[in-house]
Motif scaffolding. Structure first.
Motif, mmCIF file in Angstrom:
data_model
loop_
_atom_site.group_PDB
_atom_site.id
_atom_site.type_symbol
_atom_site.label_atom_id
_atom_site.label_comp_id
_atom_site.label_asym_id
_atom_site.label_seq_id
_atom_site.Cartn_x
_atom_site.Cartn_y
_atom_site.Cartn_z
ATOM 1 N N ALA A 268 -24.467 12.917 12.864
ATOM 2 C CA ALA A 268 -23.683 13.713 13.783
ATOM 3 C C ALA A 268 -22.337 13.025 13.906
ATOM 4 C CB ALA A 268 -24.518 13.601 14.970
ATOM 5 N N ARG A 269 -22.268 11.829 13.873
ATOM 6 C CA ARG A 269 -21.048 11.260 13.973
ATOM 7 C C ARG A 269 -19.949 11.584 12.838
ATOM 8 N NH1 ARG A 269 -20.206 4.555 15.060
ATOM 9 N NH2 ARG A 269 -18.178 4.639 15.136
ATOM 10 N N GLU A 270 -20.461 11.717 11.699
ATOM 11 C CA GLU A 270 -19.493 11.774 10.500
ATOM 12 C C GLU A 270 -19.555 13.357 10.079
ATOM 13 O OE1 GLU A 270 -17.521 9.690 8.940
ATOM 14 O OE2 GLU A 270 -18.235 8.218 10.192
ATOM 15 N N GLY A 271 -20.586 13.962 10.856
ATOM 16 C CA GLY A 271 -20.457 15.676 10.679
ATOM 17 C C GLY A 271 -20.919 15.852 8.914
ATOM 18 N N THR A 272 -21.854 15.380 8.634
ATOM 19 C CA THR A 272 -22.135 15.249 7.033
ATOM 20 C C THR A 272 -23.846 15.638 7.212
ATOM 21 O OG1 THR A 272 -22.557 13.038 6.789
ATOM 22 C CG2 THR A 272 -20.285 13.782 6.197
ATOM 23 N N ASP B 236 -16.245 25.595 12.445
ATOM 24 C CA ASP B 236 -16.537 23.829 12.591
ATOM 25 C C ASP B 236 -16.817 23.393 13.784
ATOM 26 O OD1 ASP B 236 -15.469 23.868 9.905
ATOM 27 O OD2 ASP B 236 -13.809 23.054 10.209
ATOM 28 N N GLU B 237 -16.332 23.876 14.920
ATOM 29 C CA GLU B 237 -16.870 23.333 16.081
ATOM 30 C C GLU B 237 -18.406 23.423 16.346
ATOM 31 O OE1 GLU B 237 -15.750 23.663 21.016
ATOM 32 O OE2 GLU B 237 -14.398 24.648 19.444
ATOM 33 N N VAL B 238 -18.782 24.658 16.286
ATOM 34 C CA VAL B 238 -20.060 24.811 16.434
ATOM 35 C C VAL B 238 -20.913 24.372 15.189
ATOM 36 C CG1 VAL B 238 -21.706 26.510 16.075
ATOM 37 C CG2 VAL B 238 -19.712 27.235 17.744
ATOM 38 N N LEU B 239 -20.628 23.960 13.993
ATOM 39 C CA LEU B 239 -21.198 23.390 13.161
ATOM 40 C C LEU B 239 -21.491 21.959 13.474
ATOM 41 C CD1 LEU B 239 -19.806 24.984 9.910
ATOM 42 C CD2 LEU B 239 -22.164 25.165 10.669
ATOM 43 N N LEU B 240 -20.424 21.454 13.951
ATOM 44 C CA LEU B 240 -20.185 19.969 14.228
ATOM 45 C C LEU B 240 -21.329 19.847 15.321
ATOM 46 C CD1 LEU B 240 -16.629 19.011 13.903
ATOM 47 C CD2 LEU B 240 -18.579 18.115 12.598
ATOM 48 N N ARG B 241 -21.549 20.817 16.420
ATOM 49 C CA ARG B 241 -22.322 20.516 17.558
ATOM 50 C C ARG B 241 -23.800 20.822 17.019
ATOM 51 N NH1 ARG B 241 -20.122 24.660 21.223
ATOM 52 N NH2 ARG B 241 -18.341 22.920 21.538
ATOM 53 N N ALA B 242 -23.924 21.543 15.828
ATOM 54 C CA ALA B 242 -25.342 21.641 15.368
ATOM 55 C C ALA B 242 -25.800 20.416 14.683
ATOM 56 C CB ALA B 242 -25.220 22.963 14.464
ATOM 57 N N ALA B 243 -24.891 19.851 14.051
ATOM 58 C CA ALA B 243 -25.312 18.410 13.542
ATOM 59 C C ALA B 243 -25.602 17.674 14.606
ATOM 60 C CB ALA B 243 -24.129 17.852 12.510
ATOM 61 N N GLU B 244 -24.976 17.539 15.566
ATOM 62 C CA GLU B 244 -25.123 16.613 16.618
ATOM 63 C C GLU B 244 -26.523 16.936 17.446
ATOM 64 O OE1 GLU B 244 -23.153 16.217 21.171
ATOM 65 O OE2 GLU B 244 -22.014 16.819 19.684
ATOM 66 N N ARG B 245 -26.939 18.334 17.527
ATOM 67 C CA ARG B 245 -28.063 18.890 18.361
ATOM 68 C C ARG B 245 -28.938 19.433 17.280
ATOM 69 N NH1 ARG B 245 -24.386 21.747 23.347
ATOM 70 N NH2 ARG B 245 -23.235 19.730 23.712
ATOM 71 N N TYR B 246 -28.985 18.679 16.088
ATOM 72 C CA TYR B 246 -29.930 19.131 14.981
ATOM 73 C C TYR B 246 -31.313 19.177 15.593
ATOM 74 C CZ TYR B 246 -32.078 19.044 10.269
ATOM 75 O OH TYR B 246 -32.592 19.523 9.167
ATOM 76 N N ASP B 247 -31.694 17.899 15.994
ATOM 77 C CA ASP B 247 -33.136 17.878 16.388
ATOM 78 C C ASP B 247 -33.620 18.846 17.213
ATOM 79 O OD1 ASP B 247 -33.539 15.660 14.709
ATOM 80 O OD2 ASP B 247 -33.177 14.030 16.256
ATOM 81 N N LEU C 139 -22.603 15.932 2.001
ATOM 82 C CA LEU C 139 -21.571 17.017 2.254
ATOM 83 C C LEU C 139 -21.334 17.210 3.725
ATOM 84 C CD1 LEU C 139 -22.746 20.070 -0.021
ATOM 85 C CD2 LEU C 139 -20.869 18.260 -0.665
ATOM 86 N N PRO C 140 -19.862 17.491 4.066
ATOM 87 C CA PRO C 140 -19.509 17.822 5.442
ATOM 88 C C PRO C 140 -20.099 19.110 5.703
ATOM 89 C CG PRO C 140 -17.753 18.200 3.851
ATOM 90 C CD PRO C 140 -18.597 17.223 3.068
ATOM 91 N N VAL C 141 -20.469 19.143 6.942
ATOM 92 C CA VAL C 141 -20.928 20.563 7.474
ATOM 93 C C VAL C 141 -19.649 21.342 7.672
ATOM 94 C CG1 VAL C 141 -22.960 19.575 8.503
ATOM 95 C CG2 VAL C 141 -20.796 19.814 9.700
ATOM 96 N N THR C 142 -18.637 21.056 7.701
ATOM 97 C CA THR C 142 -17.608 21.834 7.849
ATOM 98 C C THR C 142 -16.962 22.581 6.614
ATOM 99 O OG1 THR C 142 -16.113 19.984 7.960
ATOM 100 C CG2 THR C 142 -16.993 20.764 10.209
ATOM 101 N N GLY C 143 -16.016 23.481 6.753
ATOM 102 C CA GLY C 143 -14.968 23.929 5.672
ATOM 103 C C GLY C 143 -15.965 24.890 4.711
#
Length: 549
Positions: free
Chosen positions: A206-210, A154-165, A223-227
Motif C-alpha cells: 500500500a505504501r509503494e502502491g505496487t 490512480d487515486e482510487v487504485l492507490l486507495r484499493a491497494a491501501e484497503r486491499y484486505d 508493478l505499480p497499480v497506477t498508470g
C-alpha cells in the motif's frame, strides 16, 4: 413551482419514480461536484447489441425526467471497459482464426478483425457511439484504457491497494472455495505478453502502491497499480468507477442485481457514496433465449432501423422495463402503430396524462405530430396484396385514400411505406400460406362481392343483420363507398347473416383466403384504402383458387 413540475412529481411513470428518488438523494444539499451523474457501462467484447442501446435510452429517460423536477445540472457518462481481456473469440466477426492468438489481451490491444480501427475495442466503441449518435443522445464517452493510463483512476487504485484486505473480504464471501485461493481484485497486465493475468497476489504494498505476483511461467513481477499497469476485476471495477466518478445513478440487467450489495460496499470502502440503481429485465430472442452480443442472436439496432423508425424502437424500450420481453422482428409492426397512437393521443391530453405518455419520455417537450394517416399494419397488407417491391407502388393507394398526403408533406408516412415494403419482402412474403374457402366461407364472400358492387345489396345485408339482432326498425346508413365505417358495417353484416360465431372466424377466413395470414387489418379500412374494384378482384381470385394455387 410550475404546474408541469407539480404533475411530474406526482407521476407514476417509471422514469419519474426513479427521478424522484434522485431528488431525495440530494434533498439536504446539492452534490459537491455540481451535477448529478448518470452512468452506463459497456463491455465491448462483441459488437454492441440492442440491449446496450436500451440501457442508455432508459437512463436518458430518467435523466430527462429528473431535469423536469430539479434544477440541478446533469451529466451522462458512457463507460467502456475496453481494457478487459478478450476471453473468447466472438462468433459473429470475420477473421476469427487470427483473433485466437490474442486471447486474454485487452480488447484495445486486439487487432480489429474488420480492419477499420486501431483495435477490436476501438471498433466496438466506434460502433456503440455511432448507434448512440444516431439517436441524438447527449453523453460523455470514457474509455477504460484511457481512464487507467491517463491516471484518472490512480487515486482510487492507490486507495484499493491501501484497503486491499477490506475489499478482498467482501469479494471472498461471494466466491466458491476453490476460487478463493487464486482470486485477487487486481489483474496485472503482463509487461511482455500484454495479456491480462488472473493470478493471485504475493504481496500488495500500500505504501509503494505496487503489487507483486508470479506470472504463468513462474516469474516474479512487481508493478505499480497506477498508470494502466493493472486493472480491476469486473465486480470491484463497478464499485471503483462509482467512487472515482461520483456516480449517482446506474441501471443494469437483472444478472447484475445479485451483485449490487458487493458493488455498493466496494464503492463505500473506496470512499464513495453508493449510487441509486435500477435493475431491468432481459431481452429474449425468438426462441426465448437471452440475447447476447457474442452470439449475435436477437435483433441488432441496424436491423430494426431497416424496417422501422428510431422512435418505434425507443417506444419498445420504454414499455415495462422490469418485464422480460421478446425482441424479435415480429414485434416491429405493433410497436410502430402503437407509437403513432400515442403521438395522436398526446395532442389531446392534459399535463398529467402527457407525462405518463411514452412519447414524452422519447421526445421530451418536443413531441411531434403523427403524419401516419395509414397504419403500418395496413401498409404491410397493401404491400402484400399488391406485391409491391418499391414504396412508390403504395403511394397510388395512399393518395386515393388520403388525397392531401404526399411524400414531401408526410415524410414519416413515406419512410414507413419503404419500411413496410422491405418488411413484407423479407418476413411476410416467405411466410404466406393461402387456402381455398370452404362452402360456408365461399357463400359469404360471394355475398360480399355482390354487396360491394351494389349499394342496395349492401343495405339489404345490413337490414337482414339488424332484423336477426331484433332491431328491424334500426335506420340504415347512407351508402358511402369511401367510408371505413360503412364498409366495415357491410363486412360485419355479411359475417352475421352467414352465421359466423364467433364473428372473428369470418375475418380470419378473409385473411387466410385473401392475405395468406391468420391475422390482418380492419377490413373496412382495408377496402377503402385498397379500392373497391381491387378488393372485388382480390376476392374473386380467392374464390377461383388462384391465390391458393
Amino acid at each position: 413551482m410550475s404546474d408541469l413540475r407539480d404533475a411530474a412529481m406526482k407521476s407514476k411513470a417509471w422514469p419519474f419514480q426513479e427521478a424522484m428518488a434522485l431528488v431525495k438523494r440530494y434533498e439536504k444539499a446539492p452534490p459537491e461536484k455540481g451535477y448529478v451523474l448518470f452512468e452506463t457501462g459497456y463491455g465491448p467484447s462483441g459488437l454492441p447489441h440492442i440491449g446496450t442501446f436500451g440501457e442508455v435510452l432508459r437512463t436518458t429517460m430518467i435523466r430527462r425526467a429528473f431535469e423536469v423536477i430539479s434544477d440541478i445540472p446533469t451529466k451522462l457518462v458512457c463507460f467502456s471497459d475496453d481494457l478487459d481481456g478478450m476471453r473468447k473469440v466472438p462468433g459473429n466477426v470475420p477473421n476469427r482464426e487470427e483473433l485466437a492468438e490474442h486471447l486474454h489481451k485487452p480488447l484495445t490491444s486486439v487487432p480489429d478483425p474488420f480492419g477499420t480501427h486501431e483495435s477490436f475495442g476501438h471498433h466496438n466503441n466506434a460502433m456503440l457511439r455511432r448507434f448512440l449518435d444516431t439517436f441524438g443522445f447527449q453523453y460523455d464517452f470514457i474509455s477504460a484504457r484511457d481512464f487507467y493510463r491517463e491516471g484518472r483512476f490512480d487515486e482510487v487504485l492507490l486507495r484499493a491497494a491501501e484497503r486491499y484486505d477490506d475489499i478482498m473480504k467482501v469479494m471472498l464471501k461471494s466466491l466458491r472455495e476453490e476460487r478463493q485461493g487464486t482470486y485477487s481484485i487486481f489483474l496485472p497486465i503482463h509487461p511482455e505478453t500484454g495479456r491480462v493475468l488472473y493470478v493471485p497476489m504475493k504481496h500488495v504494498d500500500a505504501r509503494e502502491g505496487t503489487v507483486t505476483f508470479d506470472d504463468e511461467d513462474g516469474r516474479e513481477w512487481t508493478l505499480p497499480v497506477t498508470g494502466g499497469n493493472v486493472k480491476l476485476q469486473w465486480k470491484p471495477d463497478f464499485g471503483a468507477r462509482w467512487a472515482a466518478l461520483g456516480v449517482d445513478f446506474e441501471m443494469y440487467g437483472k444478472e447484475h442485481a445479485t451483485n449490487t450489495a458487493i458493488y455498493d460496499r466496494i464503492c463505500e470502502i473506496l470512499g464513495g457514496r453508493k449510487p441509486n440503481h435500477f435493475s431491468y429485465e432481459l431481452f429474449l430472442d425468438e426462441n426465448g433465449q437471452k440475447i447476447s452480443k457474442s452470439s449475435g442472436n436477437g435483433i441488432s439496432i441496424d436491423e430494426w432501423l431497416t424496417y422501422a423508425s428510431t422512435e418505434s424502437l425507443s417506444y419498445f424500450m420504454y414499455l415495462k422495463p422490469q418485464t422480460a420481453k421478446r425482441l424479435y422482428f415480429d414485434v416491429i409492426p405493433k410497436m410502430v402503430d402503437e407509437y403513432h397512437q400515442q403521438l395522436r393521443a398526446y395532442a389531446t391530453q392534459d399535463d398529467a396524462a402527457r407525462l405518463a405518455n411514452p412519447v414524452f419520455h422519447i421526445h421530451g417537450h418536443n413531441v411531434p405530430a403523427s403524419d401516419m394517416v395509414v397504419p403500418f399494419a395496413m401498409l404491410l397488407n397493401l404491400a402484400s396484396v399488391s406485391g409491391a417491391e418499391h414504396k412508390e407502388a403504395l403511394w397510388g393507394f395512399i393518395r386515393r385514400y388520403a388525397p392531401d398526403a404526399a411524400p414531401e408533406t408526410h415524410p414519416g408516412l413515406d419512410a414507413a411505406a419503404g419500411h413496410a415494403v422491405r418488411y413484407f419482402q423479407d418476413f411476410v412474403k416467405p411466410q404466406r400460406v393461402f387456402r381455398a374457402p370452404d362452402a360456408k366461407e365461399r357463400a359469404a364472400m360471394e355475398d360480399l362481392v355482390r354487396a360491394l358492387r351494389d349499394g342496395d345489396a349492401a343495405l339489404d345485408l345490413i337490414a337482414r343483420k339488424n332484423a336477426a339482432a331484433g332491431k328491424p326498425d334500426e335506420a340504415l346508413p347512407e351508402v358511402d363507398w369511401h367510408s371505413d365505417e360503412f364498409l366495415q358495417s357491410v363486412v360485419f353484416a355479411v359475417g352475421k347473416v352467414h352465421g359466423f360465431e364467433p364473428l372473428r372466424d369470418w375475418f380470419k377466413a378473409l385473411y387466410e383466403v385473401l392475405l395468406g395470414a391468420s391475422e390482418g387489418p380492419r377490413f373496412g379500412g382495408f377496402i377503402a384504402l385498397y379500392g373497391m374494384d381491387e378488393t372485388v378482384a382480390l376476392i374473386e381470385r380467392g374464390l377461383t383458387g388462384e391465390l391458393a394455387a
